[in-house]
Design a protein around this motif. Structure first.
Motif, PDB file in Angstrom:
ATOM      1  N   MET A  44       0.824  -1.210   0.000  1.00 55.38           N
ATOM      2  CA  MET A  44       0.000   0.000   0.000  1.00 55.38           C
ATOM      3  C   MET A  44       0.861   1.264   0.000  1.00 55.38           C
ATOM      4  N   LEU A  45       1.937   1.277   0.772  1.00 56.49           N
ATOM      5  CA  LEU A  45       2.807   2.453   0.784  1.00 56.49           C
ATOM      6  C   LEU A  45       3.557   2.609  -0.536  1.00 56.49           C
ATOM      7  N   GLY A  46       3.883   1.499  -1.181  1.00 60.18           N
ATOM      8  CA  GLY A  46       4.494   1.565  -2.510  1.00 60.18           C
ATOM      9  C   GLY A  46       3.534   2.147  -3.534  1.00 60.18           C
ATOM     10  N   LYS A  47       2.268   1.760  -3.463  1.00 53.10           N
ATOM     11  CA  LYS A  47       1.254   2.330  -4.363  1.00 53.10           C
ATOM     12  C   LYS A  47       1.070   3.818  -4.093  1.00 53.10           C
ATOM     13  N   LEU A  48       1.056   4.207  -2.826  1.00 57.37           N
ATOM     14  CA  LEU A  48       0.914   5.618  -2.468  1.00 57.37           C
ATOM     15  C   LEU A  48       2.076   6.424  -3.033  1.00 57.37           C
ATOM     16  N   SER A  49       3.278   5.918  -2.877  1.00 57.36           N
ATOM     17  CA  SER A  49       4.462   6.596  -3.390  1.00 57.36           C
ATOM     18  C   SER A  49       4.413   6.696  -4.914  1.00 57.36           C
ATOM     19  N   SER A  50       3.994   5.634  -5.556  1.00 58.58           N
ATOM     20  CA  SER A  50       3.895   5.621  -7.011  1.00 58.58           C
ATOM     21  C   SER A  50       2.857   6.620  -7.511  1.00 58.58           C
ATOM     22  N   GLU A  51       1.713   6.670  -6.865  1.00 62.66           N
ATOM     23  CA  GLU A  51       0.662   7.608  -7.252  1.00 62.66           C
ATOM     24  C   GLU A  51       1.132   9.053  -7.063  1.00 62.66           C
ATOM     25  N   GLN A  52       1.854   9.320  -5.992  1.00 62.03           N
ATOM     26  CA  GLN A  52       2.345  10.676  -5.757  1.00 62.03           C
ATOM     27  C   GLN A  52       3.384  11.067  -6.790  1.00 62.03           C
ATOM     28  N   ASP A  53       4.237  10.118  -7.200  1.00 65.18           N
ATOM     29  CA  ASP A  53       5.234  10.409  -8.222  1.00 65.18           C
ATOM     30  C   ASP A  53       4.584  10.670  -9.570  1.00 65.18           C
ATOM     31  N   CYS A  54       3.504   9.974  -9.872  1.00 63.74           N
ATOM     32  CA  CYS A  54       2.821  10.167 -11.155  1.00 63.74           C
ATOM     33  C   CYS A  54       2.119  11.520 -11.226  1.00 63.74           C
ATOM     34  N   GLN A  55       1.768  12.091 -10.092  1.00 63.60           N
ATOM     35  CA  GLN A  55       1.076  13.378 -10.079  1.00 63.60           C
ATOM     36  C   GLN A  55       2.036  14.558 -10.141  1.00 63.60           C
ATOM     37  N   LYS A  56       3.311  14.327  -9.907  1.00 60.99           N
ATOM     38  CA  LYS A  56       4.297  15.406  -9.972  1.00 60.99           C
ATOM     39  C   LYS A  56       4.608  15.722 -11.429  1.00 60.99           C
ATOM     40  N   PRO A  57       4.829  16.992 -11.735  1.00 61.28           N
ATOM     41  CA  PRO A  57       5.245  17.314 -13.105  1.00 61.28           C
ATOM     42  C   PRO A  57       6.649  16.774 -13.364  1.00 61.28           C
ATOM     43  N   SER A  58       6.888  16.379 -14.583  1.00 63.06           N
ATOM     44  CA  SER A  58       8.173  15.761 -14.906  1.00 63.06           C
ATOM     45  C   SER A  58       9.296  16.771 -15.012  1.00 63.06           C
ATOM     46  N   GLY A  59       8.970  18.047 -15.205  1.00 66.45           N
ATOM     47  CA  GLY A  59      10.010  19.055 -15.356  1.00 66.45           C
ATOM     48  C   GLY A  59      10.436  19.241 -16.796  1.00 66.45           C
ATOM     49  N   LEU A  60       9.918  18.406 -17.677  1.00 62.15           N
ATOM     50  CA  LEU A  60      10.236  18.522 -19.096  1.00 62.15           C
ATOM     51  C   LEU A  60       9.094  19.260 -19.783  1.00 62.15           C
ATOM     52  N   ASN A  61       9.148  20.566 -19.747  1.00 64.85           N
ATOM     53  CA  ASN A  61       8.094  21.388 -20.340  1.00 64.85           C
ATOM     54  C   ASN A  61       8.436  21.798 -21.753  1.00 64.85           C
ATOM     55  N   VAL A  62       9.166  20.977 -22.465  1.00 65.36           N
ATOM     56  CA  VAL A  62       9.565  21.263 -23.831  1.00 65.36           C
ATOM     57  C   VAL A  62       8.423  20.824 -24.751  1.00 65.36           C
ATOM     58  N   PRO A  63       7.971  21.699 -25.626  1.00 64.74           N
ATOM     59  CA  PRO A  63       6.903  21.274 -26.548  1.00 64.74           C
ATOM     60  C   PRO A  63       7.403  20.164 -27.456  1.00 64.74           C
ATOM     61  N   PHE A  64       6.561  19.212 -27.692  1.00 66.12           N
ATOM     62  CA  PHE A  64       6.938  18.059 -28.519  1.00 66.12           C
ATOM     63  C   PHE A  64       6.065  18.024 -29.754  1.00 66.12           C
ATOM     64  N   SER A  65       6.661  17.874 -30.871  1.00 68.09           N
ATOM     65  CA  SER A  65       5.910  17.819 -32.120  1.00 68.09           C
ATOM     66  C   SER A  65       6.187  16.482 -32.794  1.00 68.09           C
ATOM     67  N   ARG A  66       5.131  15.850 -33.293  1.00 66.69           N
ATOM     68  CA  ARG A  66       5.311  14.577 -33.997  1.00 66.69           C
ATOM     69  C   ARG A  66       5.762  14.817 -35.437  1.00 66.69           C
ATOM     70  N   TYR A  67       5.677  16.045 -35.901  1.00 63.75           N
ATOM     71  CA  TYR A  67       5.914  16.324 -37.313  1.00 63.75           C
ATOM     72  C   TYR A  67       7.296  16.865 -37.585  1.00 63.75           C
ATOM     73  N   ARG A  68       8.278  16.550 -36.830  1.00 60.83           N
ATOM     74  CA  ARG A  68       9.644  17.007 -37.074  1.00 60.83           C
ATOM     75  C   ARG A  68      10.267  16.221 -38.175  1.00 60.83           C
TER      76      ARG A  68
END
Length: 81
Positions: A57-81
């Motif tokens: 249960m604590l592992g799931k809690l930790s995982s859920e909290q990590d998934c809600q954090k922003p990744s810090g990669l705010n670079v726009p991504f385009s599929r059409y490069r």
């Protein structure tokens, strides 16, 4: 996400993990009581099943909290490069 919400969502999975892991640990830790002549120690036997449940249960809690954090990669991504 709250721990109670996770408990509602994952209690079945956590119980299955606790039964499997707890049984393996019970056989390892209480082998003499199960297959020999010593008395079983009930409190450690019960905790043997509680610990994997809590860890899951604590592992799931930790995982859920990590998934809600922003990744810090705010670079726009385009599929059409």
């Amino acid at each position: 996400m709250q721990l109670l919400e996770l408990l509602r969502r994952y209690h079945t999975q956590a119980a299955k993990v606790a039964v499997v892991v707890g049984t393996i640990l019970l056989v390892i830790n209480q082998h003499d009581a199960l297959f020999g002549y010593e008395k079983i120690q009930w409190l450690p036997a019960a905790l043997t099943y509680c610990v994997p449940f809590c860890v899951f249960m604590l592992g799931k809690l930790s995982s859920e909290q990590d998934c809600q954090k922003p990744s810090g990669l705010n670079v726009p991504f385009s599929r059409y490069r």
